[in-house]
Scaffold this active site. Structure first.
Site, short mmCIF file in Angstrom:
data_model
loop_
_atom_site.label_atom_id
_atom_site.label_comp_id
_atom_site.label_asym_id
_atom_site.label_seq_id
_atom_site.Cartn_x
_atom_site.Cartn_y
_atom_site.Cartn_z
N SER A 1 13.42 11.69 59.61
CA SER A 1 12.60 12.61 60.39
C SER A 1 11.90 13.60 59.47
CB SER A 1 13.50 13.33 61.40
OG SER A 1 12.74 14.15 62.23
N GLY B 1 16.83 18.26 65.90
CA GLY B 1 16.63 18.30 67.34
C GLY B 1 16.50 19.72 67.86
N LYS C 1 9.87 9.88 67.17
CA LYS C 1 10.49 8.75 67.88
C LYS C 1 11.60 9.21 68.83
CE LYS C 1 10.38 4.39 65.35
NZ LYS C 1 11.23 3.48 64.58
N HIS D 1 17.21 28.35 61.00
CA HIS D 1 17.68 27.27 60.13
C HIS D 1 18.48 27.85 58.95
CE1 HIS D 1 15.22 24.34 62.14
NE2 HIS D 1 14.08 24.74 61.66
N LYS E 1 15.08 19.39 61.51
CA LYS E 1 14.94 18.00 61.95
C LYS E 1 16.18 17.45 62.65
CE LYS E 1 11.52 17.06 61.71
NZ LYS E 1 10.55 17.76 62.62
P1 A3P Z 1 12.39 12.04 64.93
O1 A3P Z 1 11.49 12.48 63.83
O2 A3P Z 1 13.53 11.18 64.46
O3 A3P Z 1 11.66 11.41 66.06
P2 A3P Z 1 13.50 19.42 65.03
O4 A3P Z 1 13.15 19.89 66.38
O5 A3P Z 1 14.79 19.99 64.50
O6 A3P Z 1 12.35 19.56 64.08
O7 A3P Z 1 13.82 17.86 65.15
C1 A3P Z 1 12.79 16.94 65.41
C2 A3P Z 1 13.41 15.65 65.86
O8 A3P Z 1 13.91 15.81 67.20
C3 A3P Z 1 12.39 14.52 65.90
O9 A3P Z 1 13.09 13.34 65.53
C4 A3P Z 1 12.01 14.54 67.37
O10 A3P Z 1 11.43 13.34 67.82
C5 A3P Z 1 13.36 14.80 68.01
N1 A3P Z 1 13.22 15.28 69.39
C6 A3P Z 1 12.47 16.29 69.86
N2 A3P Z 1 12.54 16.38 71.19
C7 A3P Z 1 13.35 15.39 71.60
C8 A3P Z 1 13.80 14.95 72.88
N3 A3P Z 1 13.42 15.53 74.01
N4 A3P Z 1 14.66 13.89 72.92
C9 A3P Z 1 15.05 13.28 71.80
N5 A3P Z 1 14.64 13.64 70.54
C10 A3P Z 1 13.80 14.68 70.45
#
Ligand code: A3P
Length: 284
Positions: A128, A45, A247, A98, A43
């Site tokens: 998240s 990014g 988000k 991870h 989570k």
């Molecule tokens: P949120 O749940 O706060 O929206 P991971 O990929 O490690 O699972 O992380 C997911 C998080 O990254 C989510 O956060 C997601 O919305 C965010 N995310 C994915 N793509 C993104 C982008 N292009 N720009 C900004 N945030 C992004």
């Protein structure tokens, strides 16, 4: 309620866990010098970074990210559907993980392979994770955010303690083949971060190519890309597919934490992350 599969005190998602794979990664898996490893605590990014890296490789051409699922472009090494792909893949590989540092492939630490470690404000990681992992059958489902914060502080969430994960991998931060990025910096200056990644990878992109990378890795475009947004993963609780694109903002924790939860979190953060230089974490 779904549970975890445990390995040496670290909780893994049951559906993709195989003990032999996690053991093999540490002792048998050989990292190649031309591999690129994408490391994150869940989570933080991860998928955003993977798409950026894929787009850098194609100089902004979106064909690859629009036709191949993200887990085939950069498989998760510790997952039962990722490991077999990686061990049979010839040529340079993109590898996602991870895993905490102590479970990662020993061969990496004597290799010149490059790795990028992406860190995000753990408070936003919690929010998240609560919405994604806590409400799926990938992990344990808490009855409230308060419970999830407690589990997080105890390290009783997928991949264990955020604090140990970050401390562990940050021990590599002075190595030339290791780039540390922050989600907050990526949000504030996405183009600057893309350029930084290009420099690290030794890739030269022209201004138009950089703009294409920026465009196709934007939140809105990724949200609509079925190959990146997880909608192809249909689970019992999610017959229409999962959605990782919630988000995509920084500081959403402020809309969710109570004052008391924020205070408890601050105290634990100060204790567990003591010793890092001031300014180490862009959100503090
Ligand atoms: P949120 O749940 O706060 O929206 P991971 O990929 O490690 O699972 O992380 C997911 C998080 O990254 C989510 O956060 C997601 O919305 C965010 N995310 C994915 N793509 C993104 C982008 N292009 N720009 C900004 N945030 C992004």
């Amino acid at each position: 309620m779904s549970g975890y599969s445990w390995f040496e005190g670290i909780p893994f998602p049951v559906m993709w866990f195989q003990k032999e794979i996690v053991e093999d990664i540490r002792n048998m898996f050989v990292v190649k010098e031309e591999d690129l490893i994408i490391l994150t605590y869940p989570k933080s990014g991860t998928h955003w970074l993977i798409d950026i890296v894929c787009l850098i490789q194609t100089k902004g051409d979106p064909k690859w990210i629009q036709s191949v699922p993200i887990w085939d472009r950069s498989p998760w090494i510790e997952y039962s559907n990722g490991y077999p792909v990686l061990i049979h893949k010839e040529g340079p590989r993109l590898i996602t993980s991870h895993l905490p540092i102590h479970l990662f492939s020993k061969s990496f630490f004597s290799s010149k392979a490059k790795a990028i470690y992406l860190i995000r404000n753990p408070r936003d990681v919690i929010v998240s994770g609560y919405y994604f992992l806590g409400k799926s059958n990938i992990g344990k489902n808490p009855e409230s955010l308060g419970t999830y914060i407690e589990w997080f502080l105890e390290g009783n969430v997928l991949y264990g303690s955020w604090f140990e994960h970050v401390r562990g991998w940050l021990s590599m931060r002075k190595c030339d083949n290791f780039l540390v990025l922050y989600y907050e910096d990526m949000k504030k200056d996405t183009k600057g971060t893309i350029k930084k990644i290009c420099d690290f990878l030794g890739k030269k992109l022209g201004p138009d190519e950089l703009d294409l990378v920026l465009k196709y890795s934007s939140f809105q475009v990724m949200k609509e890309n079925n190959m990146s947004n997880f909608s192809l993963i249909k689970l019992d609780l999610h017959p229409n597919g999962l959605n990782i694109m919630r988000k995509g903002t920084t500081g959403d924790w402020k809309n969710h934490f109570t004052v008391a939860q924020a205070e408890v979190f601050d105290k634990v953060f100060q204790e567990k992350m003591a010793g890092f230089p001031p300014g180490m974490f862009p959100w503090e």
